[in-house]
Design a protein around this motif. Structure first.
Motif, PDB file in Angstrom:
ATOM      1  N   ARG A  96       0.845  -1.188   0.000  1.00 12.91           N
ATOM      2  CA  ARG A  96       0.000   0.000   0.000  1.00 12.91           C
ATOM      3  C   ARG A  96       0.882   1.239   0.000  1.00 12.91           C
ATOM      4  NH1 ARG A  96      -3.070  -1.886   5.300  1.00 12.91           N
ATOM      5  NH2 ARG A  96      -4.040  -3.812   4.495  1.00 12.91           N
ATOM      6  N   VAL A  97       0.418   2.264  -0.674  1.00 17.85           N
ATOM      7  CA  VAL A  97       1.088   3.559  -0.660  1.00 17.85           C
ATOM      8  C   VAL A  97       0.134   4.576  -0.043  1.00 17.85           C
ATOM      9  CG1 VAL A  97       1.820   5.488  -2.129  1.00 17.85           C
ATOM     10  CG2 VAL A  97       2.656   3.170  -2.581  1.00 17.85           C
ATOM     11  N   LEU A  98       0.633   5.331   0.935  1.00 19.22           N
ATOM     12  CA  LEU A  98      -0.099   6.477   1.472  1.00 19.22           C
ATOM     13  C   LEU A  98       0.660   7.723   1.042  1.00 19.22           C
ATOM     14  CD1 LEU A  98      -2.307   7.777   3.205  1.00 19.22           C
ATOM     15  CD2 LEU A  98      -0.806   7.470   5.205  1.00 19.22           C
ATOM     16  N   ASP A  99       0.021   8.559   0.233  1.00 20.87           N
ATOM     17  CA  ASP A  99       0.694   9.729  -0.337  1.00 20.87           C
ATOM     18  C   ASP A  99      -0.350  10.794  -0.628  1.00 20.87           C
ATOM     19  OD1 ASP A  99       2.206  11.506  -2.160  1.00 20.87           O
ATOM     20  OD2 ASP A  99       3.661   9.863  -2.216  1.00 20.87           O
ATOM     21  N   ASN A 100      -0.039  12.047  -0.271  1.00 22.06           N
ATOM     22  CA  ASN A 100      -0.978  13.132  -0.568  1.00 22.06           C
ATOM     23  C   ASN A 100      -0.744  13.751  -1.943  1.00 22.06           C
ATOM     24  OD1 ASN A 100       1.311  14.688  -0.174  1.00 22.06           O
ATOM     25  ND2 ASN A 100       0.558  15.740   1.652  1.00 22.06           N
ATOM     26  N   LEU A 101       0.243  13.235  -2.675  1.00 27.41           N
ATOM     27  CA  LEU A 101       0.541  13.644  -4.048  1.00 27.41           C
ATOM     28  C   LEU A 101       0.970  15.107  -4.154  1.00 27.41           C
ATOM     29  CD1 LEU A 101      -2.290  11.760  -5.993  1.00 27.41           C
ATOM     30  CD2 LEU A 101       0.005  10.961  -5.378  1.00 27.41           C
ATOM     31  N   VAL A 102       1.537  15.648  -3.075  1.00 26.21           N
ATOM     32  CA  VAL A 102       2.115  16.989  -3.144  1.00 26.21           C
ATOM     33  C   VAL A 102       3.426  16.953  -3.919  1.00 26.21           C
ATOM     34  CG1 VAL A 102       3.183  18.832  -1.773  1.00 26.21           C
ATOM     35  CG2 VAL A 102       0.984  17.877  -1.088  1.00 26.21           C
ATOM     36  N   ASN A 103       4.286  16.011  -3.600  1.00 21.91           N
ATOM     37  CA  ASN A 103       5.533  15.808  -4.340  1.00 21.91           C
ATOM     38  C   ASN A 103       5.469  14.579  -5.238  1.00 21.91           C
ATOM     39  OD1 ASN A 103       6.919  18.038  -3.235  1.00 21.91           O
ATOM     40  ND2 ASN A 103       7.461  16.853  -1.412  1.00 21.91           N
ATOM     41  N   GLY A 104       4.760  13.565  -4.796  1.00 27.81           N
ATOM     42  CA  GLY A 104       4.630  12.348  -5.591  1.00 27.81           C
ATOM     43  C   GLY A 104       3.601  12.517  -6.695  1.00 27.81           C
ATOM     44  N   THR A 105       3.529  11.528  -7.569  1.00 30.47           N
ATOM     45  CA  THR A 105       2.610  11.590  -8.698  1.00 30.47           C
ATOM     46  C   THR A 105       2.121  10.191  -9.049  1.00 30.47           C
ATOM     47  OG1 THR A 105       2.443  12.104 -11.068  1.00 30.47           O
ATOM     48  CG2 THR A 105       4.616  11.560 -10.242  1.00 30.47           C
ATOM     49  N   ARG A 106       0.881  10.115  -9.487  1.00 30.98           N
ATOM     50  CA  ARG A 106       0.331   8.833  -9.923  1.00 30.98           C
ATOM     51  C   ARG A 106       1.148   8.251 -11.074  1.00 30.98           C
ATOM     52  NH1 ARG A 106      -5.039   8.149  -8.017  1.00 30.98           N
ATOM     53  NH2 ARG A 106      -5.923  10.048  -7.099  1.00 30.98           N
ATOM     54  N   ARG A 107       1.758   9.109 -11.873  1.00 26.10           N
ATOM     55  CA  ARG A 107       2.536   8.655 -13.029  1.00 26.10           C
ATOM     56  C   ARG A 107       3.671   7.721 -12.618  1.00 26.10           C
ATOM     57  NH1 ARG A 107       3.545  13.244 -14.520  1.00 26.10           N
ATOM     58  NH2 ARG A 107       5.687  13.489 -13.783  1.00 26.10           N
ATOM     59  N   ASN A 108       4.241   7.947 -11.435  1.00 30.36           N
ATOM     60  CA  ASN A 108       5.332   7.088 -10.975  1.00 30.36           C
ATOM     61  C   ASN A 108       4.877   5.660 -10.692  1.00 30.36           C
ATOM     62  OD1 ASN A 108       7.264   9.119 -11.108  1.00 30.36           O
ATOM     63  ND2 ASN A 108       7.051   9.701  -8.948  1.00 30.36           N
ATOM     64  N   LEU A 109       3.573   5.472 -10.550  1.00 31.88           N
ATOM     65  CA  LEU A 109       3.029   4.160 -10.187  1.00 31.88           C
ATOM     66  C   LEU A 109       2.154   3.573 -11.287  1.00 31.88           C
ATOM     67  CD1 LEU A 109       1.998   5.188  -6.569  1.00 31.88           C
ATOM     68  CD2 LEU A 109       3.983   3.783  -7.170  1.00 31.88           C
ATOM     69  N   GLU A 110       2.112   4.220 -12.456  1.00 31.99           N
ATOM     70  CA  GLU A 110       1.161   3.801 -13.490  1.00 31.99           C
ATOM     71  C   GLU A 110       1.424   2.387 -14.009  1.00 31.99           C
ATOM     72  OE1 GLU A 110       1.424   6.725 -16.545  1.00 31.99           O
ATOM     73  OE2 GLU A 110       3.499   6.231 -17.100  1.00 31.99           O
ATOM     74  N   ASP A 111       2.658   1.917 -13.936  1.00 30.12           N
ATOM     75  CA  ASP A 111       2.952   0.559 -14.394  1.00 30.12           C
ATOM     76  C   ASP A 111       2.317  -0.501 -13.502  1.00 30.12           C
ATOM     77  OD1 ASP A 111       4.401   1.577 -16.489  1.00 30.12           O
ATOM     78  OD2 ASP A 111       6.364   1.218 -15.588  1.00 30.12           O
ATOM     79  N   LEU A 112       1.835  -0.083 -12.331  1.00 31.72           N
ATOM     80  CA  LEU A 112       1.247  -1.030 -11.385  1.00 31.72           C
ATOM     81  C   LEU A 112      -0.267  -1.112 -11.512  1.00 31.72           C
ATOM     82  CD1 LEU A 112       3.396  -0.155  -8.253  1.00 31.72           C
ATOM     83  CD2 LEU A 112       3.780  -1.958  -9.941  1.00 31.72           C
ATOM     84  N   GLY A 119      -3.664  -2.337 -12.310  1.00 34.11           N
ATOM     85  CA  GLY A 119      -4.120  -3.699 -12.578  1.00 34.11           C
ATOM     86  C   GLY A 119      -3.444  -4.766 -11.743  1.00 34.11           C
ATOM     87  N   ASP A 120      -2.402  -4.392 -10.978  1.00 29.23           N
ATOM     88  CA  ASP A 120      -1.754  -5.350 -10.080  1.00 29.23           C
ATOM     89  C   ASP A 120      -2.572  -5.422  -8.794  1.00 29.23           C
ATOM     90  OD1 ASP A 120      -0.110  -6.735  -8.259  1.00 29.23           O
ATOM     91  OD2 ASP A 120       1.724  -6.042  -9.243  1.00 29.23           O
ATOM     92  N   GLY A 121      -3.194  -6.539  -8.554  1.00 27.53           N
ATOM     93  CA  GLY A 121      -4.064  -6.694  -7.401  1.00 27.53           C
ATOM     94  C   GLY A 121      -3.351  -6.625  -6.069  1.00 27.53           C
ATOM     95  N   ARG A 122      -2.026  -6.685  -6.088  1.00 27.98           N
ATOM     96  CA  ARG A 122      -1.270  -6.614  -4.829  1.00 27.98           C
ATOM     97  C   ARG A 122      -0.942  -5.184  -4.426  1.00 27.98           C
ATOM     98  NH1 ARG A 122       3.994  -9.387  -5.805  1.00 27.98           N
ATOM     99  NH2 ARG A 122       3.735  -8.366  -7.832  1.00 27.98           N
ATOM    100  N   PHE A 123      -1.321  -4.209  -5.271  1.00 32.58           N
ATOM    101  CA  PHE A 123      -0.936  -2.819  -5.034  1.00 32.58           C
ATOM    102  C   PHE A 123      -2.168  -1.951  -4.827  1.00 32.58           C
ATOM    103  CE2 PHE A 123      -0.532   1.411  -6.961  1.00 32.58           C
ATOM    104  CZ  PHE A 123       0.364   1.969  -6.059  1.00 32.58           C
ATOM    105  N   ALA A 124      -2.046  -0.983  -3.891  1.00 36.06           N
ATOM    106  CA  ALA A 124      -3.131  -0.021  -3.669  1.00 36.06           C
ATOM    107  C   ALA A 124      -2.538   1.339  -3.335  1.00 36.06           C
ATOM    108  CB  ALA A 124      -4.039  -0.475  -2.537  1.00 36.06           C
TER     109      ALA A 124
END
Length: 341
Positions: free
Chosen positions: A35-51, A53-58
């Motif tokens: 699981r990732v907890l992030d308010n997306l102030v510095n992070g971005t969904r783009r960094n995780l886009e390859d994941l 559809g992976d049921g192990r990731f949220a």
């Protein structure tokens, strides 16, 4: 079987540069759920886009200072990697908010992690807690005299993590990465780091900017090595209660960095433009990696110049034009931006 196999893991700040690479490594090594907890102030969904559809990731979008967000993220978590923070240049224009996220946010995370009886809490600190080297290489007992509120706030987080180990018996470990670089690194705004900013400028045909004489030194490690080492510390034995440096043990000046980028870009004519020194700039950083090596056997794999060449190629392959990237680089990125208190 690895202790990571099948485990439920929480990465705060996992949509950021280092955090997203750590998520990749954890999943590759068999974590059952990340699981990732992030308010997306510095992070971005783009960094995780390859994941996707992976049921192990949220991805849970939320702030570490919010109790409900912490509770949801920590439910059933066995291992926590705490990377969520605001950066060094942010602290120069908003020290109070920097403290609230980095110090108070860490204390809140530790309390909630204890309530949820997590198996291990890995607090990802920074070499900025040291300030400028008083001797080198810098071991874990080197004096901590941070130059910025960022360094001070991260040092407070270290103290809280160690206190939770000593007071409550929490299995916590403090790790101090030195200077991480690689794909997904920040070039924009007050998160922009010297290496990606320099690459963007040279790719756009501009000279690199160096604040001061350029003889400041840093200890660079490729993000693939940093993420691998952090993953190890979530399950390694004998590290509970430890404070551990994470560096390459190799010193690079900012002038040498500029030369390496110019060579990789193929523009040796673009020599640095020197400006007045940046406030709070650390003069020298060189880590002693021997404790990490002795506890885990970890040895970095990526040579600096090879890593720089790879990062240049990564920026060149970006769908965003170098002109557009350059427009997002703030040359003086430690001052408050328009509309920022």
């Amino acid at each position: 079987m690895s202790a990571l196999q099948g485990a439920t893991v929480l990465v705060t700040g996992g949509a950021g540069f280092i955090g997203s690479h750590l998520v990749d490594v954890l999943l590759d090594r068999g974590a059952g759920e990340v699981r990732v907890l992030d308010n997306l102030v510095n992070g971005t969904r783009r960094n995780l886009e390859d994941l996707d559809g992976d049921g192990r990731f949220a991805l849970l979008v939320g702030d570490i200072r919010d109790e409900d967000a912490r509770r949801a993220a920590l439910a059933g978590a066995e291992i926590v990697y705490h990377l969520a923070c605001l950066g060094v240049r942010h602290s120069l224009h908003d020290p109070v908010e920097n403290h609230r996220v980095n110090a108070e946010g860490t204390l809140a995370m530790l309390g909630s992690a204890r309530d949820n009886e997590v198996r291990r809490f890995v607090y990802v600190s920074t070499s900025e807690v040291f300030g400028t080297a008083q001797y080198a290489p810098m071991d874990e007992r080197h004096p901590t005299w941070p130059e910025t509120v960022y360094g001070g706030s991260k040092l407070a987080g270290e103290a809280y993590a160690r206190a939770f180990h000593r007071t409550y018996g929490m299995d916590s470990v403090v790790v101090r990465p030195f200077n991480t670089y690689g794909p997904r690194s920040h070039f924009e705004g007050d998160s922009g780091e010297v290496l990606p900013r320099t690459i963007v400028r040279l790719l756009a045909g501009h000279r690199p900017l160096v604040y001061g004489d350029g003889e400041q030194t840093r200890d660079f490690m490729h993000v693939s090595d940093t993420a691998s080492a952090l993953a190890m510390l979530g399950t390694s034995s004998g590290v509970a209660g430890q404070t551990i440096n994470l560096g390459s043990g190799t010193e690079v000046t900012i002038n040498e960095l500029c030369a390496a980028v110019a060579a990789a870009v193929g523009r040796p004519d673009l020599v640095p433009e020197h400006r007045d020194p940046r406030p709070g700039d650390v003069r020298r950083l060189l880590g002693d990696p021997s404790v990490m090596r002795s506890l885990t056997g970890f040895v970095p794999q990526v040579d600096f110049r090879e890593g720089v060449a790879e990062l240049v190629s990564w920026f060149r392959s970006s769908p965003v034009s170098t002109t557009d990237m350059l427009a997002r680089v703030e040359d003086v990125n430690w001052l408050a931006r328009a509309g920022t208190p």
